[in-house]
Scaffold this motif. Structure first.
Motif, PDB file in Angstrom:
ATOM      1  N   ASP A 166       0.837  -1.182  -0.004  1.00  0.00           N
ATOM      2  CA  ASP A 166       0.008   0.141  -0.063  1.00  0.00           C
ATOM      3  C   ASP A 166       0.995   1.332  -0.102  1.00  0.00           C
ATOM      4  O   ASP A 166       1.324   1.819   1.314  1.00  0.00           O
ATOM      5  N   ILE A 167       1.408   1.724  -1.262  1.00  0.00           N
ATOM      6  CA  ILE A 167       2.463   2.608  -1.204  1.00  0.00           C
ATOM      7  C   ILE A 167       1.623   3.851  -2.314  1.00  0.00           C
ATOM      8  O   ILE A 167       2.750   4.407  -2.880  1.00  0.00           O
ATOM      9  N   GLU A 168       0.474   4.133  -2.255  1.00  0.00           N
ATOM     10  CA  GLU A 168       0.037   5.182  -2.732  1.00  0.00           C
ATOM     11  C   GLU A 168       0.431   5.528  -4.188  1.00  0.00           C
ATOM     12  O   GLU A 168       0.779   6.659  -4.639  1.00  0.00           O
ATOM     13  N   GLY A 169       0.292   4.505  -5.114  1.00  0.00           N
ATOM     14  CA  GLY A 169       0.773   4.737  -6.604  1.00  0.00           C
ATOM     15  C   GLY A 169       2.104   3.955  -6.762  1.00  0.00           C
ATOM     16  O   GLY A 169       2.223   3.611  -8.184  1.00  0.00           O
ATOM     17  N   GLY A 170       2.740   3.938  -5.692  1.00  0.00           N
ATOM     18  CA  GLY A 170       4.306   3.330  -6.260  1.00  0.00           C
ATOM     19  C   GLY A 170       4.238   1.921  -6.796  1.00  0.00           C
ATOM     20  O   GLY A 170       5.045   1.317  -7.162  1.00  0.00           O
ATOM     21  N   GLU A 171       3.058   1.222  -6.332  1.00  0.00           N
ATOM     22  CA  GLU A 171       2.861  -0.083  -6.669  1.00  0.00           C
ATOM     23  C   GLU A 171       2.903  -0.312  -8.330  1.00  0.00           C
ATOM     24  O   GLU A 171       3.276  -1.295  -8.697  1.00  0.00           O
ATOM     25  N   LEU A 172       2.412   0.814  -8.983  1.00  0.00           N
ATOM     26  CA  LEU A 172       2.622   0.717 -10.208  1.00  0.00           C
ATOM     27  C   LEU A 172       4.016   0.465 -11.175  1.00  0.00           C
ATOM     28  O   LEU A 172       3.955  -0.243 -11.913  1.00  0.00           O
ATOM     29  N   SER A 173       4.966   0.760 -10.513  1.00  0.00           N
ATOM     30  CA  SER A 173       6.353   0.307 -10.986  1.00  0.00           C
ATOM     31  C   SER A 173       6.791  -0.499 -10.126  1.00  0.00           C
ATOM     32  O   SER A 173       7.586  -1.486 -11.125  1.00  0.00           O
ATOM     33  N   VAL A 174       6.422  -0.922  -8.970  1.00  0.00           N
ATOM     34  CA  VAL A 174       7.205  -1.698  -8.139  1.00  0.00           C
ATOM     35  C   VAL A 174       6.732  -3.118  -8.297  1.00  0.00           C
ATOM     36  O   VAL A 174       7.583  -4.213  -8.547  1.00  0.00           O
ATOM     37  N   LEU A 175       5.446  -3.498  -8.498  1.00  0.00           N
ATOM     38  CA  LEU A 175       4.940  -4.577  -8.707  1.00  0.00           C
ATOM     39  C   LEU A 175       5.054  -5.417  -9.957  1.00  0.00           C
ATOM     40  O   LEU A 175       4.663  -6.640 -10.239  1.00  0.00           O
ATOM     41  N   VAL A 176       5.512  -4.538 -11.018  1.00  0.00           N
ATOM     42  CA  VAL A 176       5.841  -5.130 -12.245  1.00  0.00           C
ATOM     43  C   VAL A 176       7.286  -5.672 -12.515  1.00  0.00           C
ATOM     44  O   VAL A 176       7.746  -5.977 -13.348  1.00  0.00           O
ATOM     45  N   GLU A 177       8.078  -5.478 -11.521  1.00  0.00           N
ATOM     46  CA  GLU A 177       9.495  -5.786 -11.119  1.00  0.00           C
ATOM     47  C   GLU A 177       9.384  -7.384 -10.903  1.00  0.00           C
ATOM     48  O   GLU A 177       8.453  -7.780 -10.539  1.00  0.00           O
ATOM     49  N   PRO A 178      10.291  -8.335 -11.225  1.00  0.00           N
ATOM     50  CA  PRO A 178      10.311  -9.755 -10.889  1.00  0.00           C
ATOM     51  C   PRO A 178      10.272  -9.761  -9.436  1.00  0.00           C
ATOM     52  O   PRO A 178      10.968  -9.022  -8.634  1.00  0.00           O
ATOM     53  N   LEU A 179       9.446 -10.835  -8.952  1.00  0.00           N
ATOM     54  CA  LEU A 179       9.251 -10.902  -7.346  1.00  0.00           C
ATOM     55  C   LEU A 179       9.522 -12.409  -7.301  1.00  0.00           C
ATOM     56  O   LEU A 179       8.643 -13.471  -6.860  1.00  0.00           O
ATOM     57  N   PRO A 180      10.729 -12.773  -7.305  1.00  0.00           N
ATOM     58  CA  PRO A 180      11.241 -14.191  -6.986  1.00  0.00           C
ATOM     59  C   PRO A 180      11.037 -14.616  -5.646  1.00  0.00           C
ATOM     60  O   PRO A 180      11.130 -13.791  -4.916  1.00  0.00           O
ATOM     61  N   GLY A 181      10.413 -15.974  -5.578  1.00  0.00           N
ATOM     62  CA  GLY A 181      10.419 -16.383  -4.184  1.00  0.00           C
ATOM     63  C   GLY A 181       8.874 -16.286  -3.706  1.00  0.00           C
ATOM     64  O   GLY A 181       8.514 -16.522  -2.469  1.00  0.00           O
ATOM     65  N   VAL A 182       8.111 -15.275  -4.292  1.00  0.00           N
ATOM     66  CA  VAL A 182       7.081 -14.718  -3.783  1.00  0.00           C
ATOM     67  C   VAL A 182       5.777 -15.518  -4.256  1.00  0.00           C
ATOM     68  O   VAL A 182       5.576 -15.716  -5.231  1.00  0.00           O
ATOM     69  N   ARG A 183       4.918 -16.081  -3.191  1.00  0.00           N
ATOM     70  CA  ARG A 183       3.815 -16.760  -3.850  1.00  0.00           C
ATOM     71  C   ARG A 183       2.670 -16.037  -3.637  1.00  0.00           C
ATOM     72  O   ARG A 183       1.389 -16.464  -4.374  1.00  0.00           O
ATOM     73  N   LEU A 184       2.395 -14.762  -2.569  1.00  0.00           N
ATOM     74  CA  LEU A 184       1.291 -14.073  -2.587  1.00  0.00           C
ATOM     75  C   LEU A 184       1.454 -12.646  -2.693  1.00  0.00           C
ATOM     76  O   LEU A 184       2.397 -12.112  -1.996  1.00  0.00           O
ATOM     77  N   VAL A 185       0.749 -11.944  -3.370  1.00  0.00           N
ATOM     78  CA  VAL A 185       0.610 -10.471  -3.479  1.00  0.00           C
ATOM     79  C   VAL A 185      -0.646  -9.890  -2.861  1.00  0.00           C
ATOM     80  O   VAL A 185      -1.708 -10.119  -3.762  1.00  0.00           O
ATOM     81  N   VAL A 186      -0.605  -9.098  -2.162  1.00  0.00           N
ATOM     82  CA  VAL A 186      -1.993  -8.343  -1.452  1.00  0.00           C
ATOM     83  C   VAL A 186      -1.629  -6.729  -1.909  1.00  0.00           C
ATOM     84  O   VAL A 186      -0.954  -6.279  -1.148  1.00  0.00           O
ATOM     85  N   VAL A 187      -2.494  -6.275  -2.812  1.00  0.00           N
ATOM     86  CA  VAL A 187      -2.103  -4.934  -2.990  1.00  0.00           C
ATOM     87  C   VAL A 187      -3.324  -3.968  -3.042  1.00  0.00           C
ATOM     88  O   VAL A 187      -4.403  -4.366  -3.717  1.00  0.00           O
ATOM     89  N   GLU A 188      -3.292  -2.657  -2.425  1.00  0.00           N
ATOM     90  CA  GLU A 188      -4.116  -1.658  -2.409  1.00  0.00           C
ATOM     91  C   GLU A 188      -4.175  -1.031  -3.701  1.00  0.00           C
ATOM     92  O   GLU A 188      -2.817  -0.148  -3.755  1.00  0.00           O
ATOM     93  N   THR A 189      -4.726  -0.951  -4.825  1.00  0.00           N
ATOM     94  CA  THR A 189      -4.273  -0.306  -5.965  1.00  0.00           C
ATOM     95  C   THR A 189      -5.007   1.127  -5.734  1.00  0.00           C
ATOM     96  O   THR A 189      -5.812   1.428  -4.853  1.00  0.00           O
ATOM     97  N   HIS A 190      -4.437   2.081  -6.492  1.00  0.00           N
ATOM     98  CA  HIS A 190      -4.889   3.455  -6.435  1.00  0.00           C
ATOM     99  C   HIS A 190      -5.240   3.902  -7.965  1.00  0.00           C
ATOM    100  O   HIS A 190      -4.585   5.105  -8.326  1.00  0.00           O
TER     101      HIS A 190
END
Length: 225
Positions: A161-185
């Motif tokens: 929940d980073i007030e819009g920053g997720e737009l660039s962060v979550l399209v990056e590779p996420l190795p080892g992550v099985r679950l993502v919970v994101v508040e979109t803006h």
């Protein structure tokens, strides 16, 4: 200093921080309730949580009650909010949860980044497409590239929940992550931005999972790479 009780946890914050609808959300129990519901639905023993935008420390404390404090790390940019998160975690019996000060960014490299600190701490953010948030004081905080956070803490679950920053962060590779919970803006980047997040996660093998509500989306990967 005011206190509010949510899901058995007590959160403290100064009167000056009760801006906008925050007091109503805390009093009614709706503060970060969609993210909380999704995490409690999906967290399992052995998970490690990385909370991007830790705020008051509520999500970190909730997860620590399930996973243990050593399995939870939060990242928060606002200097005063970092202090509040640490205070709340200690007050609820989780002093060992690590809170990293800084703003999560996509780009690699060390250094600092400008951050718009607002009186309503929960609406503070990096500079968006429309410029700085209203009434923001621009300060410099450590830049925390998502790739380095993943290498250092090796999370299996990300709450974001980073007030819009997720737009660039979550399209990056996420190795080892099985679950993502994101508040979109979507008010910041529109439905096209939400679509970009969904497509970026889908390309990594994530699919929509149970627990999504309103602007909070949930994605699960059957087998983390």
């Amino acid at each position: 200093m005011r206190s509010f009780t949510l899901r058995g946890l007590t959160l403290y914050l100064p009167e000056a921080a009760l801006k906008g609808n925050l007091e109503r959300a805390l009093s009614s129990g709706r503060y970060e309730h969609h993210e909380a519901d999704a995490l409690l639905l999906h967290l399992r023993q052995g998970d490690r949580l990385l909370d991007l935008g830790a705020g008051l420390g509520f999500i970190c404390a909730l997860a620590a009650g399930v996973l243990g404090e050593d399995a939870v790390v939060g990242v928060e940019a606002g200097p005063e909010t970092v202090k509040l998160a640490r205070k709340n975690l200690a007050a609820n019996g989780f002093p060992g949860v690590k809170i990293v000060r800084g703003a999560v960014v996509a780009a690699a490299g060390e250094g600092e980044v400008e951050f718009g600190q607002r009186p309503a701490f929960w609406a503070s953010a990096l500079k968006g497409p429309e410029g700085w948030p209203e009434n923001a004081e621009v300060i410099r905080v450590p830049a925390r590239p998502i790739g380095r956070l993943l290498e250092r803490f090796r999370p299996t679950v990300i709450c974001c929940d980073i007030e819009g920053g997720e737009l660039s962060v979550l399209v990056e590779p996420l190795p080892g992550v099985r679950l993502v919970v994101v508040e979109t803006h979507p008010q910041i980047y529109g439905p096209e931005g939400v679509k970009r997040i969904v497509e970026g996660l889908s390309a990594q093998g994530f699919a929509a999972a149970e627990g999504a509500k309103a602007d909070t989306l949930v994605f699960r990967r059957a087998q983390a790479p």
